[in-house]
Design an enzyme around this catalytic site. Structure first.
Site, PDB file in Angstrom:
ATOM      1  N   HIS A 143     -23.506 -25.129  28.320  1.00 14.96           N
ATOM      2  CA  HIS A 143     -24.819 -25.803  28.360  1.00 14.96           C
ATOM      3  C   HIS A 143     -24.449 -27.129  27.901  1.00 14.96           C
ATOM      4  CE1 HIS A 143     -27.002 -22.196  29.558  1.00 14.96           C
ATOM      5  NE2 HIS A 143     -26.120 -21.587  28.910  1.00 14.96           N
ATOM      6  N   LEU A 144     -24.487 -28.156  28.653  1.00 16.12           N
ATOM      7  CA  LEU A 144     -24.356 -29.488  28.163  1.00 16.12           C
ATOM      8  C   LEU A 144     -25.835 -30.181  27.703  1.00 16.12           C
ATOM      9  CD1 LEU A 144     -21.999 -31.282  30.929  1.00 16.12           C
ATOM     10  CD2 LEU A 144     -21.516 -30.348  28.582  1.00 16.12           C
ATOM     11  N   ARG A 145     -27.011 -29.403  27.933  1.00 17.53           N
ATOM     12  CA  ARG A 145     -28.243 -29.713  27.461  1.00 17.53           C
ATOM     13  C   ARG A 145     -28.759 -31.151  27.940  1.00 17.53           C
ATOM     14  NH1 ARG A 145     -29.242 -24.772  26.197  1.00 17.53           N
ATOM     15  NH2 ARG A 145     -28.355 -24.067  24.081  1.00 17.53           N
ATOM     16  N   ASN A 156     -30.337 -25.048  33.213  1.00 16.53           N
ATOM     17  CA  ASN A 156     -31.788 -24.641  32.484  1.00 16.53           C
ATOM     18  C   ASN A 156     -31.845 -25.831  31.393  1.00 16.53           C
ATOM     19  OD1 ASN A 156     -29.600 -23.932  30.898  1.00 16.53           O
ATOM     20  ND2 ASN A 156     -30.732 -22.082  30.007  1.00 16.53           N
ATOM     21  N   ASP A 158     -29.706 -19.330  34.865  1.00 19.71           N
ATOM     22  CA  ASP A 158     -29.225 -18.790  33.710  1.00 19.71           C
ATOM     23  C   ASP A 158     -30.355 -19.210  32.647  1.00 19.71           C
ATOM     24  OD1 ASP A 158     -27.526 -17.710  31.745  1.00 19.71           O
ATOM     25  OD2 ASP A 158     -27.160 -19.466  31.092  1.00 19.71           O
ATOM     26  N   HIS A 198     -21.634 -13.618  31.454  1.00 14.82           N
ATOM     27  CA  HIS A 198     -21.629 -12.885  29.991  1.00 14.82           C
ATOM     28  C   HIS A 198     -21.922 -11.417  30.156  1.00 14.82           C
ATOM     29  CE1 HIS A 198     -25.932 -13.704  30.622  1.00 14.82           C
ATOM     30  NE2 HIS A 198     -25.785 -15.098  30.332  1.00 14.82           N
ATOM     31  N   ASP A 252     -20.054 -19.624  27.349  1.00 17.96           N
ATOM     32  CA  ASP A 252     -21.588 -19.594  27.245  1.00 17.96           C
ATOM     33  C   ASP A 252     -22.010 -20.665  26.150  1.00 17.96           C
ATOM     34  OD1 ASP A 252     -24.149 -19.452  27.540  1.00 17.96           O
ATOM     35  OD2 ASP A 252     -24.559 -17.438  26.887  1.00 17.96           O
ATOM     36  N   HIS A 282     -27.378 -25.606  19.754  1.00 16.68           N
ATOM     37  CA  HIS A 282     -28.507 -25.565  19.119  1.00 16.68           C
ATOM     38  C   HIS A 282     -28.825 -26.454  18.045  1.00 16.68           C
ATOM     39  CE1 HIS A 282     -30.546 -22.724  21.755  1.00 16.68           C
ATOM     40  NE2 HIS A 282     -29.513 -21.944  21.614  1.00 16.68           N
TER      41      HIS A 282
HETATM   42 ZN   LIG Z   1     -27.444 -16.290  30.150  1.00 11.59          ZN
END
Ligand SMILES: [Zn+2]
Length: 441
Positions: free
Chosen positions: A70-72, A102, A160, A240, A314, A318
C-alpha cells in the site's frame, strides 16, 4: 525508475543462492551495464572497469518481489508515497513491488494508472506495478473499465481492503479478466461472517471479550471464487492467506486445475493471536487477523509444499494516531517491507522451521502470479540482486525507517540478517549507509 546506464560492479566471492535457477555456490557475481554478465569462480571474474564489492561471507540472492504493498497515493501522502514506499522496498531487498488501489480516491480509471506510472518513473527507486480496482469506488457493484485500464498498463485488479461480496459481480469480472488479462487479486472475507470482528474468533477473543472474525469468513470465499475461476477459466490470486481452512481450499483448487495462486505475509507466518493479549496490541491488529498456532503451522506447510506461491508483506503504513488508540478503534495493518527478510530469517530459518533456499524462493515468488518475470541471478538476466549479511544483528526502528510510517509489527526487536545492497532493474537502488560499496579498479 529514473533511466540510467545500469550498474557496473562485481560482488567478489559472494555466497550465491538462487534455488529456482538451480544456482548455489561461491562466485564472483559480475554485473555489467545492469546485467548479470557472469558467475565466475572466486577471484577469477573479469573486474576490468568495475566497482569491486568484497562480498566474501555475504549472501547474494535474487532480489525479492512484493505483490502486495500500500503506497497510499493518492490521498494519504502523510503515511507513504511512491518515493518513501519504494525506498523502503529497496532497503528490504526488493527489486519490484505491486501497489494496491484502495487509495483516496481509489485507482479506478486508465487515467489514474497513467498518472501513477508517470509518478513512479520520476520518484521510484524500484519498479512499481499498479493495480486498479475491480469495481467502481470499490462499491462492489459496477465493474471498472477493465480493458482500458489494462491497455494503460495496469498489472491487475483488486478491491483489496474489501472483498467482492457479490458472486455475480465476481463472475463478470472473471469474464472480462479472461479477455483482457491482468490477474485479479482477492481480499477474501465474507462480511456477513466477519461482522464487527476485530481479531481472530477463538479462545483468545473469548478471553479478551473482543468480537471475532472466524476462519471460515476467509475460506468459504476462497472456495467460492476458486469455483468461479474454474468455471470461467479466469486467473485469480488470493491475498494474505491466514487460516488452515484457507490453505486447504487453495490446495484443493490447485489440484482441481484452477488458475489460482496465493500469498502469505511475514506476520501471519511468525505470529499468532496470542499477541493480542499484549498491552500494545494495536500494533498487531490487521485484516485478516493473526490466527492460532495450528493456522500458522498450516501456512508453513503450505509454504513448503508450494500451495503458497509467495510471501507478500501487505505493507500498510498508518499514521501514529491511527494506531496509538485502544485495540477496537485502531486501524488495521502493519508495515513490513524493511523487515520481511530479516524477520523471516530470524524466526523461521534460524528457528529451524524452513531452510534459507525456500525463504529466498518464496520472497522472489510474487512476480509470476501476475505474469511478470521472476527475479533471477542467471547470467544474461537484468541485475536484480539482494546482497545480505546473515550474521548482522540490528534492532528494528533504532535508526528510523525509510517508510514514512513506523507501525512495524516487529519494532524494537533485534533481528539477524541485514540487506546491505539492493540492485533493482539493473541499478543500485539501495546501499546500507554503514556499508562501503567498494572501489573502482
Ligand atoms: Zn487485504
Amino acid at each position: 525508475m529514473r533511466p540510467g546506464e545500469g550498474a557496473n560492479l562485481v560482488l567478489r566471492g559472494a555466497t550465491v543462492l538462487d534455488p529456482a535457477a538451480g544456482i548455489e555456490g561461491t562466485h564472483d557475481v559480475v554485473i555489467r551495464a545492469g546485467e548479470i554478465a557472469e558467475l565466475a569462480p572466486p577471484g577469477a571474474g573479469d573486474t576490468d572497469g568495475l566497482e569491486v564489492v568484497e562480498a566474501e561471507g555475504l549472501h547474494a540472492f535474487p532480489a525479492f518481489f512484493d505483490p502486495h504493498v500500500h503506497l497510499r497515493v493518492p490521498g494519504r501522502e502523510d503515511e507513504e508515497d511512491v518515493e518513501t514506499g519504494t525506498r523502503a522496498a529497496a532497503a528490504g531487498g526488493y527489486c519490484g513491488i505491486l501497489a494496491m488501489a484502495n487509495t483516496e480516491p481509489s485507482v479506478s480509471t486508465a487515467a489514474d494508472i497513467e498518472a501513477l506510472r508517470e509518478e513512479a518513473r520520476e520518484q521510484a527507486s524500484v519498479p512499481v506495478g499498479f493495480l486498479a480496482t475491480v469495481t467502481r469506488e470499490m462499491e462492489g457493484e459496477e465493474l471498472t473499465e477493465m480493458a482500458d485500464i489494462r491497455a494503460a498498463g495496469a498489472v491487475g485488479f483488486s478491491d483489496d481492503g474489501l472483498p467482492i461480496r457479490s458472486a455475480r459481480v465476481m463472475r463478470r469480472a472473471l469474464q472480462y479478466q479472461r479477455l483482457c488479462g491482468g490477474t485479479i487479486a482477492l481480499h477474501e472475507e465474507d462480511p456477513e461472517l466477519s461482522g464487527d470482528g476485530v481479531m481472530h474468533e477463538g479462545p483468545v477473543s473469548a478471553a479478551l471479550g473482543l468480537a471475532g472474525i472466524p476462519s471460515v469468513s476467509e475460506s468459504t470465499m476462497i472456495a467460492r471464487d476458486a469455483a468461479l475461476a474454474r468455471y470461467e477459466d479466469g486467473r485469480i490470486h488470493v491475498q494474505h492467506l491466514s487460516a488452515e481452512e484457507s490453505v486447504a481450499a487453495v490446495r484443493t483448487a490447485k489440484a482441481a486445475g484452477a488458475q489460482i495462486s496465493c500469498e502469505a505475509t511475514p506476520h501471519h507466518l511468525c505470529l499468532t493471536d496470542e499477541q493480542v493479549r499484549a498491552l500494545d496490541a494495536s500494533r498487531f491488529k490487521m485484516n485478516p487477523p493473526l490466527r492460532t498456532e495450528s493456522d500458522r503451522q498450516a501456512l508453513l506447510e503450505g509454504l513448503r509444499d508450494g500451495t503458497i506461491d509467495c510471501i507478500a508483506t501487505d505493507h500498510a503504513p498508518h499514521a501514529e494516531e491511527e494506531k496509538t488508540v485502544p485495540f477496537e478503534q485502531a486501524a488495521m495493518g502493519v508495515t513490513g517491507l524493511e523487515t520481511a527478510f530479516a524477520a523471516l530469517h530470524t524466526d523461521l530459518v534460524l528457528g529451524g522451521v524452513i531452510d534459507l533456499g525456500l525463504l529466498v524462493e518464496r520472497l522472489a515468488g510474487g512476480a509470476e502470479p501476475f505474469g511478470l518475470e521472476r527475479p533471477t541471478l542467471a547470467p544474461g538476466s537484468e541485475a536484480n540482486v539482494a546482497l545480505c549479511d546473515l550474521s548482522a544483528k540490528w534492532t528494528v526502528g533504532e535508526e528510523g525507517y525509510e517508510s514514512r510510517s513506523s507501525n512495524s509489527w516487529c519494532a524494537g526487536r533485534e533481528l539477524n540478517g541485514r540487506v546491505l545492497v539492493t540492485l533493482a532493474g539493473g541499478q543500485v537502488a539501495y546501499r546500507l549507509r554503514s556499508f562501503s560499496l567498494g572501489v573502482a579498479q
